[in-house]
Design an enzyme around this catalytic site. Structure first.
Site, short mmCIF file in Angstrom:
data_model
loop_
_atom_site.label_atom_id
_atom_site.label_comp_id
_atom_site.label_asym_id
_atom_site.label_seq_id
_atom_site.Cartn_x
_atom_site.Cartn_y
_atom_site.Cartn_z
N ILE A 171 -20.55 -10.96 18.53
CA ILE A 171 -20.77 -10.29 17.27
C ILE A 171 -19.53 -9.49 16.89
CG2 ILE A 171 -23.28 -10.03 17.48
CD1 ILE A 171 -22.73 -7.15 18.56
N THR A 173 -18.27 -5.84 15.03
CA THR A 173 -18.72 -4.46 15.29
C THR A 173 -19.90 -4.07 14.41
OG1 THR A 173 -17.07 -3.72 13.72
CG2 THR A 173 -16.42 -3.74 16.01
N GLY A 200 -18.99 -5.63 24.07
CA GLY A 200 -19.23 -4.75 25.20
C GLY A 200 -19.07 -5.37 26.57
N LYS A 221 -17.22 -15.97 12.32
CA LYS A 221 -17.56 -14.75 13.06
C LYS A 221 -18.50 -13.89 12.23
CE LYS A 221 -15.59 -10.97 15.67
NZ LYS A 221 -14.39 -10.44 16.31
N ASN A 247 -13.79 2.02 15.23
CA ASN A 247 -12.45 1.84 14.68
C ASN A 247 -12.52 1.51 13.21
OD1 ASN A 247 -11.34 -1.05 13.88
ND2 ASN A 247 -12.83 -1.37 15.53
N CYS A 279 -15.67 -8.79 6.04
CA CYS A 279 -14.71 -8.11 5.19
C CYS A 279 -15.36 -7.88 3.84
CB CYS A 279 -13.47 -8.97 4.96
SG CYS A 279 -12.77 -9.61 6.46
N GLY A 330 -8.65 -1.39 9.54
CA GLY A 330 -8.45 -1.91 8.19
C GLY A 330 -7.51 -3.09 8.14
N LEU A 331 -7.55 -3.91 9.19
CA LEU A 331 -6.83 -5.18 9.19
C LEU A 331 -5.34 -5.03 8.92
CD1 LEU A 331 -9.54 -7.32 7.39
CD2 LEU A 331 -8.94 -7.40 9.81
C1 LIG Z 1 -9.63 -1.75 17.42
C2 LIG Z 1 -10.40 -2.99 17.06
C3 LIG Z 1 -9.89 -3.86 16.12
C4 LIG Z 1 -10.60 -5.01 15.76
N1 LIG Z 1 -10.07 -5.87 14.85
C5 LIG Z 1 -10.73 -7.03 14.55
C6 LIG Z 1 -10.16 -8.00 13.68
O1 LIG Z 1 -9.06 -7.84 13.18
N2 LIG Z 1 -10.89 -9.12 13.42
C7 LIG Z 1 -12.11 -9.36 13.97
O2 LIG Z 1 -12.71 -10.40 13.70
N3 LIG Z 1 -12.66 -8.47 14.81
C8 LIG Z 1 -12.01 -7.31 15.12
N4 LIG Z 1 -12.57 -6.41 16.00
C9 LIG Z 1 -13.88 -6.73 16.58
C10 LIG Z 1 -13.73 -7.38 17.97
O3 LIG Z 1 -13.05 -8.60 17.88
C11 LIG Z 1 -15.11 -7.60 18.62
O4 LIG Z 1 -15.86 -8.48 17.81
C12 LIG Z 1 -15.89 -6.32 18.79
O5 LIG Z 1 -15.03 -5.25 19.10
C13 LIG Z 1 -16.97 -6.42 19.87
O6 LIG Z 1 -16.40 -6.71 21.12
P1 LIG Z 1 -16.04 -5.57 22.22
O7 LIG Z 1 -17.23 -4.69 22.36
O8 LIG Z 1 -15.69 -6.34 23.45
O9 LIG Z 1 -14.87 -4.81 21.67
C14 LIG Z 1 -11.87 -5.26 16.36
C15 LIG Z 1 -12.37 -4.38 17.30
C16 LIG Z 1 -11.66 -3.25 17.67
C17 LIG Z 1 -12.26 -2.32 18.69
#
Ligand SMILES: Cc1cc2nc3c(=O)[nH]c(=O)nc-3n(C[C@H](O)[C@H](O)[C@H](O)COP(=O)(O)O)c2cc1C
Ligand SMILES: Cc1cc2nc3c(=O)[nH]c(=O)nc-3n(C[C@H](O)[C@H](O)[C@H](O)COP(=O)(O)OP(=O)(O)OC[C@H]3O[C@@H](n4cnc5c(N)ncnc54)[C@H](O)[C@@H]3O)c2cc1C
Ligand SMILES: Cc1cc2nc3c(=O)[nH]c(=O)nc-3n(C[C@H](O)[C@H](O)[C@H](O)COP(=O)(O)OP(=O)(O)OC[C@H]3O[C@@H](n4cnc5c(N)ncnc54)[C@H](O)[C@@H]3O)c2cc1C
Ligand SMILES: Cc1cc2nc3c(=O)[nH]c(=O)nc-3n(C[C@H](O)[C@H](O)[C@H](O)COP(=O)(O)O)c2cc1C
Ligand code: FES
Ligand code: FES
Lengths: 311, 282, 311, 282
Positions: free
Chosen positions: A194, A196, A248, A168, A70, A131, A73-74
């Protein structure tokens, strides 16, 4: 079931250890149609910035094997509207709230911390430092021990004594333990692991990067082994620092894996896109597994995979 | 907010038949069928329990109905294209499929009878037939234009054709109807039939072309957009388009909750892969 | 088909751009039962060290979503037996040979280069620097620009002018471009991207790390977005340096994705475990795609996804 | 080198039936069946085209035969345990499955008639029945011991039982046969039946226990080991065990090409998750 399934992060109590992951649950409104937000340990809100933000152009996402990229972009309304609309609504629901903040400069983090320090009903602050730092050639804060700790120090100085700070971290670093240590030294009360991984998909029809921004963040089951490794390493190096694990997790088994590695709580991100009720089924399954493995307190399972080293 | 009737269910696949390039698929969804409106979509889990595909796929509702015996039916038109849709199209009657429905906004139905023009591209015709029926019941004149690259990609079942006053077909290769694109025939149809409102569903480039024509003719344009969606329920922000709100501000707007049916004249169509200037928060 | 499907890496010619990945094809004997090794662009042999090596204890592998972890630990016979048995056999097959070497100290790399410099029938040397440096607290050579370039310089100084050197990099770094630049400055003629990502799986039954060595290397389709990103970044920064791409390729489409990102050749690793004939079907599919997209020379497709930046 | 007959084929699943805790599965594999020997295994792709599982699963060959009509049959006994085996066990007759067969070494068959004791744990009994038949044809005395945690996990089909002189069963919970482990009854059987050679297949801990007993009684022990395998064809080095070679040197040895059938007395059994001292290259 009769086990004690609660957890605590930096002195804050949560009745269950399953949280939402920032950016994967908005501010909770949509999910509340599928389950009461009170059944979550906490809702971690989408990272909020000072000003409203459009985010990136579409396409913003691409599916990948057992994962997705993804580059949102916040996108968000900015701190003012967030405090006006989202926080009161969440408080009305009785949800436990962890607010995620993001900035483009050290000063941004300071400003956000000041805006949040006296807001009632928040359990903790999660500081997203993955960021780009506009003052430092766009280098990501979390990728360097100094810039990472600068951002966390700014929050620490401005937040007051009340609200725990969870930093984070990004896995896209040579040595995550050194980053973890630097942010803990700078005043972080806990760590979220973690964020992404930086990835890219190329559309083989257009023969161009699929995302408008070219690169994006990789999440989902594909990255779970990286998350488990990061959590395990950081838990080993900093045994006393609470960890919110993520990456994950899509079943109780997966959540338990992160807990055994050292997570005091587990956030659910991408799994929610595949199943809006994922956090609920994972909560149920995790509680069953923890009990089946003979633990009467959830917290006894945290980091249990380290036991050979300790022996 | 997301469609207030949305629920996650296991639906039995009742039938799955080839129709040209598409599969016409019928699911048993119980009571949910009663809440589905023309324009709503569903989100389906694909690939089975050990699938490498982590995201649902969105499909427009072709038809939803409560049978007299109380069975609720949901019908889709699926183009077997990539891994997800091919998996779905390969499922056999009796399979149990994980469906979230109904999602998103629906086509606005005028209170007074109007002259409506329905425009569909490829499988984009799917939601238009149920809409045509509803509009006819309200006393509207309903003309339809369907376009595709080739004849096999025109989805226009017999019973569907019955509910429209006229059906115009265009294909890029001329294998059916007029050779060309739907936009080539629109102006004439708008004038001839004194069209008040256009309803459309199809590829984004087609919707953009229709918007230009509808604006020129000062006709209302309700279109069902198709941005790729990760969650379908409003939590991920992947499915956004720049859309002008009632307050005049253009925001990146989630098409899964504030769409897929949107006012085409309020969308800032763009193919540039950049956020247009003036968008809130740029 | 009539396209020119050959590729060249640092002046060496390969009739097709599909190679095996080091450690995923042994020394070719087993695969030769499924297809003639001459139909590969090249066989990249399992990284060889100076001495015989037992590798790690089992369990050495764990399957993960769309991937796997391994901690083989470079089991192998050592350079003497390798030169005695494997190289002559491969030469007899008419295979194009890229020899992968690995060391535990800078001197190891120098010694291996000297042993290989006059061996006939080798097309190139791939230098696996994702190995712990015993002289530097076990830090992996590839994780630091200085140690990475030390290892490559040692090979450069000892290999003579003939044999091209391909430096194989680890993705587990904050800035892969800086590592790439440092090894090219140290004399690498080409780059291999990417080695595995560091990961961990915990067995939720035994509640201990699944692998005997705890961590292992993550490979397979799960990591492909990371490979594409790394190749794209390095190609953008060093447009003239040939790249052997790898990471999660299991179809012609996947291989084409890496080519568009900038790979001059593509190595097949984990996919061979799922299908011994993977390299052959990928070769066929890639040739079809390259032709279908209108290229008459394979090399014109290399890096084609960068074209907007160049315009 | 790998089994010289090994080939990668698409095999049709002919039948799939529950047998206690297991599935008995029959595949049509053509000529390949003629090359399968007792002890060989197959490697099967699991999960279908969009599966998140990238590795094959190994299964011991239960039986392989050429029917008089020229059809070659391959039979397996599958324990539905995790994602891969559950997927396989859920396939229906008519499915086409991707199989590599035959792989690995086979049980050594004595040229002279001997007294053989066959020992199986859980689904480890699978390859022993075809072995028993072969041994009987060579005039051997064949006694069999099967053990499992509970009765439903004993795989011992009627026709299989016919080809042995005696069958002893042990279960951990006592739900069938003697309560206890196979190793508890071995010494007595070895003495009573004047056993010359033990053939075994089952969990590694069982094989280790048998080796201790066989060494004590100075009996040959051919065992089929089960290390987890990524490739099954000798290229990945995941499936190794420390085994003493003819030259006396202990090497980490691939059980997919130099096994799964190995001389139990040459294996350095160990549960320590460490390379034993003295192994070549440690
Ligand atoms: C669509 C999307 C948007 C995300 N937006 C943020 C965010 O705004 N701030 C943040 O700290 N992490 C953001 N993440 C990261 C997730 O919080 C998480 O750390 C990461 O996706 C790993 O977990 P998961 O595999 O369960 O998705 C985002 C992830 C996804 C997929
Ligand atoms: C609101 C909404 C409604 C939709 N309604 C329908 C519907 O009624 N019927 C239907 O078949 N699909 C519909 N889709 C598309 C559907 O969700 C999937 O994108 C499609 O099935 C492809 O998924 P996949 O897994 O097969 O391919 P993937 O491997 O995920 O590939 C998807 C990519 O292919 C493109 N693509 C998708 N379909 C086609 C096609 N037919 N021809 C060319 N390119 C294509 C997409 O833009 C995307 O980039 C709808 C999508 C949305 C957002
Ligand atoms: C040479 C060889 C022969 C084999 N023969 C057979 C056979 O004839 N029949 C058969 O069913 N399987 C057999 N297996 C095991 C088979 O390959 C798979 O490991 C098994 O089916 C589990 O795969 P999975 O995907 O279901 O589980 P995964 O999710 O891959 O889990 C595998 C893990 O579970 C353990 N495990 C596997 N099966 C069981 C079980 N029944 N009870 C407890 N733990 C288990 C394994 O040791 C491993 O750690 C054999 C393996 C080898 C190497
Ligand atoms: C079992 C296994 C063994 C490997 N051994 C080596 C090795 O000896 N030397 C090396 O440079 N890379 C080794 N690799 C890494 C691969 O060459 C390759 O870089 C990586 O697996 C990514 O490609 P893939 O996803 O196609 O497997 C190994 C990978 C696997 C899975
Ligand atoms: S698809 Fe997730 S917000 Fe619309
Ligand atoms: S399973 Fe790969 S070498 Fe044995």
């Amino acid at each position: 079931m009769s086990i004690n399934f609660s957890t605590s992060i930096a002195g804050r109590f949560f009745p269950t250890p399953i949280f939402t992951a920032s950016g994967c649950a908005g501010s909770g409104k949509e999910l509340s149609q599928f389950f009461p937000l009170t059944s979550l340990g906490a809702i971690v809100t989408k990272s909020i910035m000072i000003k409203p933000r459009s985010g990136r152009a579409t396409p913003r996402m691409a599916e990948t094997p057992s994962g997705m990229l993804n580059s949102i972009g916040l996108q968000g309304p900015g701190i003012d509207l967030f405090l006006e609309n989202d926080i009161p609504w969440l408080r009305d629901q009785g949800a436990r709230i962890i607010v995620s903040i993001a900035g483009e400069s050290v000063e941004d983090y300071a400003v956000l911390a000041r805006r949040l320090r006296n807001v009632p009903g928040i359990s903790a602050l999660e500081v997203n430092i993955s960021c780009p730092n506009v003052e430092n050639r766009g280098q990501v804060f979390a990728c360097d021990p100094t810039t990472a700790s600068d951002a966390i120090s700014a929050v620490r100085r401005n937040i007051g004594g009340e609200l725990p700070i969870i930093a984070k971290l990004s896995p896209d670093v040579t040595d995550i333990v050194s980053i973890a240590k630097s942010v803990v030294d700078a005043g972080a009360d806990g760590l979220a692991l973690i964020n992404t991984l930086l990835g890219m998909v190329i559309d083989t029809n257009s023969m161009l990067p699929k995302l408008s921004q070219k690169t994006g963040g990789l999440s989902g089951p594909a990255v779970r082994p990286v998350a488990v490794r990061a959590i395990y390493q950081v838990r080993a190096a900093l045994p006393e620092v609470p960890i919110v694990g993520m990456g994950g997790v899509s079943s109780g088994r997966d959540a338990f894996e992160l807990v055994l590695a050292g997570a005091n709580a587990v956030s659910i991100g991408t799994a929610t896109f595949g199943d809006p009720l994922a956090a609920m089924s994972i909560t149920r399954e995790l509680e069953e597994i923890v009990e089946a493995r003979g633990f009467s307190n959830f917290s006894d399972a945290v980091g249990y995979a380290h036991r050979t080293e300790q022996a | 907010m997301i469609n207030s009737k949305a629920a996650s269910i296991k639906a039995e696949l009742i039938s799955n038949k080839k129709a040209g390039s598409y599969n016409h698929m019928v699911f048993s969804v119980g009571e949910l069928a009663a809440h589905c409106k023309p324009g709503n979509f569903v989100a389906i889990k694909v690939g089975g329990p050990t699938s490498a595909m982590v995201l649902r796929r969105a499909f427009a509702i072709y038809r939803a109905s409560m049978r007299s015996d109380g069975m609720g039916l949901l019908e889709l038109v699926v183009a077997p294209y990539g891994n997800g849709s091919k998996w779905l199209a390969s499922q056999e009657a009796g399979s149990v499929i994980d469906v979230i429905a109904p999602l998103g906004t629906s086509f606005g139905i005028p209170v007074e009878p109007v002259n409506a023009l329905l425009v569909g591209g490829g499988y984009g015709s799917a939601p238009l037939f149920a809409l045509a029926e509803t509009l006819k019941q309200r006393g509207c004149r309903v003309d339809m234009v369907l376009g595709a690259s080739t004849a096999a990609k025109i989805y226009a079942p017999l019973e569907g054709k019955r509910s429209v006053n006229s059906l115009t077909i265009t294909t890029d290769d001329g294998s059916a109807g007029t050779m060309g694109r739907v936009s080539d025939v629109l102006s004439q149809l708008i004038q001839e039939n004194e069209v008040d409102v256009i309803y459309s569903c199809g590829p984004m480039a087609m919707l953009q072309a229709i918007t230009e024509i509808s604006t020129a003719h000062d006709v209302v344009h309700q279109c069902s957009v198709e941005e790729s969606m990760a969650c379908g329920i409003g939590v991920c922000m992947t499915c956004v388009l720049p859309v002008q709100g009632d307050d005049g501000v253009v925001r990146m707007t989630r098409t899964c909750v504030e769409g897929p049916v949107m006012d085409g004249n309020k969308v800032l169509w763009s193919t540039s892969r950049e956020i247009p200037d003036g968008v809130w928060g740029k």
